[in-house]
Design a protein around this motif. Structure first.
Motif, PDB file in Angstrom:
ATOM      1  N   LEU A  28      41.063  41.683  46.895  1.00 29.75           N
ATOM      2  CA  LEU A  28      41.900  40.640  47.468  1.00 29.75           C
ATOM      3  C   LEU A  28      42.727  39.956  46.379  1.00 29.75           C
ATOM      4  N   HIS A  29      42.146  39.841  45.172  1.00 28.06           N
ATOM      5  CA  HIS A  29      42.795  39.124  44.073  1.00 28.06           C
ATOM      6  C   HIS A  29      43.204  40.094  42.964  1.00 28.06           C
ATOM      7  N   HIS A  30      44.450  39.965  42.545  1.00 31.65           N
ATOM      8  CA  HIS A  30      44.998  40.828  41.504  1.00 31.65           C
ATOM      9  C   HIS A  30      44.189  40.751  40.212  1.00 31.65           C
ATOM     10  N   GLU A  31      43.773  39.526  39.825  1.00 28.79           N
ATOM     11  CA  GLU A  31      43.048  39.369  38.554  1.00 28.79           C
ATOM     12  C   GLU A  31      41.708  40.106  38.564  1.00 28.79           C
ATOM     13  N   HIS A  32      41.065  40.233  39.714  1.00 33.03           N
ATOM     14  CA  HIS A  32      39.810  40.993  39.779  1.00 33.03           C
ATOM     15  C   HIS A  32      40.074  42.486  39.558  1.00 33.03           C
ATOM     16  N   ALA A  33      41.094  43.000  40.217  1.00 31.14           N
ATOM     17  CA  ALA A  33      41.439  44.415  40.038  1.00 31.14           C
ATOM     18  C   ALA A  33      41.812  44.700  38.585  1.00 31.14           C
ATOM     19  N   GLU A  34      42.606  43.814  37.980  1.00 30.78           N
ATOM     20  CA  GLU A  34      43.007  43.982  36.574  1.00 30.78           C
ATOM     21  C   GLU A  34      41.800  43.958  35.637  1.00 30.78           C
ATOM     22  N   ALA A  35      40.879  43.032  35.875  1.00 31.32           N
ATOM     23  CA  ALA A  35      39.701  42.922  35.013  1.00 31.32           C
ATOM     24  C   ALA A  35      38.834  44.176  35.103  1.00 31.32           C
ATOM     25  N   VAL A  36      38.638  44.704  36.303  1.00 28.89           N
ATOM     26  CA  VAL A  36      37.831  45.919  36.472  1.00 28.89           C
ATOM     27  C   VAL A  36      38.519  47.104  35.805  1.00 28.89           C
ATOM     28  N   VAL A  37      39.807  47.242  36.013  1.00 29.51           N
ATOM     29  CA  VAL A  37      40.553  48.351  35.404  1.00 29.51           C
ATOM     30  C   VAL A  37      40.498  48.262  33.875  1.00 29.51           C
ATOM     31  N   SER A  38      40.672  47.086  33.345  1.00 32.20           N
ATOM     32  CA  SER A  38      40.635  46.899  31.896  1.00 32.20           C
ATOM     33  C   SER A  38      39.270  47.275  31.318  1.00 32.20           C
ATOM     34  N   GLN A  39      38.199  46.756  31.923  1.00 36.48           N
ATOM     35  CA  GLN A  39      36.867  47.040  31.407  1.00 36.48           C
ATOM     36  C   GLN A  39      36.483  48.490  31.633  1.00 36.48           C
ATOM     37  N   TRP A  40      36.780  49.048  32.800  1.00 36.77           N
ATOM     38  CA  TRP A  40      36.443  50.435  33.098  1.00 36.77           C
ATOM     39  C   TRP A  40      37.201  51.367  32.145  1.00 36.77           C
ATOM     40  N   GLY A  41      38.448  51.037  31.851  1.00 42.23           N
ATOM     41  CA  GLY A  41      39.227  51.846  30.905  1.00 42.23           C
ATOM     42  C   GLY A  41      38.632  51.807  29.508  1.00 42.23           C
ATOM     43  N   THR A  42      38.125  50.651  29.098  1.00 44.84           N
ATOM     44  CA  THR A  42      37.464  50.533  27.797  1.00 44.84           C
ATOM     45  C   THR A  42      36.171  51.347  27.768  1.00 44.84           C
ATOM     46  N   ASP A  43      35.421  51.288  28.867  1.00 45.35           N
ATOM     47  CA  ASP A  43      34.155  52.029  28.962  1.00 45.35           C
ATOM     48  C   ASP A  43      34.356  53.530  29.073  1.00 45.35           C
ATOM     49  N   ASN A  44      35.488  53.964  29.608  1.00 47.78           N
ATOM     50  CA  ASN A  44      35.749  55.379  29.885  1.00 47.78           C
ATOM     51  C   ASN A  44      37.081  55.812  29.280  1.00 47.78           C
ATOM     52  N   PRO A  45      37.170  55.820  27.941  1.00 46.16           N
ATOM     53  CA  PRO A  45      38.455  56.179  27.322  1.00 46.16           C
ATOM     54  C   PRO A  45      38.884  57.595  27.718  1.00 46.16           C
ATOM     55  N   GLY A  46      40.180  57.746  27.894  1.00 41.47           N
ATOM     56  CA  GLY A  46      40.718  59.053  28.249  1.00 41.47           C
ATOM     57  C   GLY A  46      40.716  59.330  29.744  1.00 41.47           C
ATOM     58  N   HIS A  47      40.187  58.400  30.538  1.00 40.62           N
ATOM     59  CA  HIS A  47      40.200  58.557  31.992  1.00 40.62           C
ATOM     60  C   HIS A  47      41.217  57.581  32.572  1.00 40.62           C
ATOM     61  N   PRO A  48      41.966  58.013  33.575  1.00 44.11           N
ATOM     62  CA  PRO A  48      43.004  57.137  34.128  1.00 44.11           C
ATOM     63  C   PRO A  48      42.407  55.901  34.800  1.00 44.11           C
ATOM     64  N   ALA A  49      43.061  54.776  34.593  1.00 44.51           N
ATOM     65  CA  ALA A  49      42.664  53.510  35.217  1.00 44.51           C
ATOM     66  C   ALA A  49      43.905  52.639  35.343  1.00 44.51           C
ATOM     67  N   GLU A  50      44.219  52.245  36.569  1.00 47.74           N
ATOM     68  CA  GLU A  50      45.384  51.397  36.797  1.00 47.74           C
ATOM     69  C   GLU A  50      45.224  50.625  38.095  1.00 47.74           C
ATOM     70  N   VAL A  51      46.044  49.599  38.241  1.00 46.12           N
ATOM     71  CA  VAL A  51      46.078  48.823  39.480  1.00 46.12           C
ATOM     72  C   VAL A  51      47.317  49.232  40.259  1.00 46.12           C
ATOM     73  N   GLU A  52      47.113  49.520  41.531  1.00 46.91           N
ATOM     74  CA  GLU A  52      48.225  49.787  42.440  1.00 46.91           C
ATOM     75  C   GLU A  52      48.264  48.672  43.476  1.00 46.91           C
ATOM     76  N   VAL A  53      49.470  48.288  43.859  1.00 44.17           N
ATOM     77  CA  VAL A  53      49.652  47.268  44.887  1.00 44.17           C
ATOM     78  C   VAL A  53      49.963  47.991  46.194  1.00 44.17           C
ATOM     79  N   TRP A  54      49.076  47.808  47.174  1.00 44.49           N
ATOM     80  CA  TRP A  54      49.239  48.434  48.485  1.00 44.49           C
ATOM     81  C   TRP A  54      49.440  47.329  49.519  1.00 44.49           C
ATOM     82  N   ASP A  55      50.173  47.649  50.578  1.00 49.26           N
ATOM     83  CA  ASP A  55      50.196  46.703  51.681  1.00 49.26           C
ATOM     84  C   ASP A  55      48.987  46.984  52.574  1.00 49.26           C
ATOM     85  N   ARG A  56      48.687  46.016  53.371  1.00 55.40           N
ATOM     86  CA  ARG A  56      47.482  46.062  54.207  1.00 55.40           C
ATOM     87  C   ARG A  56      47.453  47.293  55.123  1.00 55.40           C
ATOM     88  N   GLU A  57      48.588  47.619  55.716  1.00 58.37           N
ATOM     89  CA  GLU A  57      48.650  48.763  56.629  1.00 58.37           C
ATOM     90  C   GLU A  57      48.349  50.070  55.903  1.00 58.37           C
TER      91      GLU A  57
END
Length: 171
Positions: A28-57
């Motif tokens: 629901l919150h952009h900052e939560h998605a960013e924080a997870v992507v940032s930490q997951w990317g640090t934990d799993n170098p070389g694996h893709p990690a990004e935030v995408e913005v989707w509409d509800r539909e």
């Protein structure tokens, strides 16, 4: 006067999707998605990690779990201790080329790695001849103690398969 809304879907039509390799986690919150992507990317170098913005539909149509899967808080992440050993029919430990015990930081959505229990363990007969002991938990000492028990049970299981409901002869 109308009562509280029974609709649990967020009012904001935007869903922030943390894309972690093949896994998609909606927030629901952009900052939560960013924080997870940032930490997951640090934990799993070389694996893709990004935030995408989707509409509800789009999430309702293509996402897994619909709007009830959208998280409104950070997922839990904790240190999980693991231990593993495999044994041959004569009770000898199979060298699998890695340490028997280790720890990782795991997220609650990584169900194969995560637990919030102090310790849990089991033995499993692999296809073929080996029996493996697997232990994981949040309490390092409890995992070490359970590892000894799990290994003892695994050795007994390879030597006495019928006692554990395994087929009597090795394939």
């Amino acid at each position: 006067m109308p009562g509280p809304s029974q609709n649990t879907a967020p009012a904001d039509p935007t869903v922030y999707v943390a894309c972690l390799g093949e896994r998609r986690l909606p927030f629901l919150h952009h900052e939560h998605a960013e924080a997870v992507v940032s930490q997951w990317g640090t934990d799993n170098p070389g694996h893709p990690a990004e935030v995408e913005v989707w509409d509800r539909e789009r999430w309702e149509g293509k996402g897994h779990g619909g709007m009830r899967a959208v998280r409104d808080c950070m997922p839990d992440r904790r240190m999980v201790h693991h231990a593993h050993a495999a044994f041959l029919p004569d009770g000898e430990r199979l060298n699998v080329g890695r340490d028997g015990q280790w720890f990782i930081l795991a997220w609650e959505f990584e169900a194969d790695l995560y637990t919030d229990l102090p310790v849990r363990w089991h033995t499993t007969r692999r296809p073929g001849q080996e029996v493996e002991a697997q232990v994981r938990g949040t309490d390092k000492d409890a995992v070490a103690t359970a590892y000894v028990e799990a290994c003892a049970q695994a050795v007994d299981r390879v030597r006495n398969p019928i006692r554990y409901g395994d087929p009597g002869g090795w394939l």
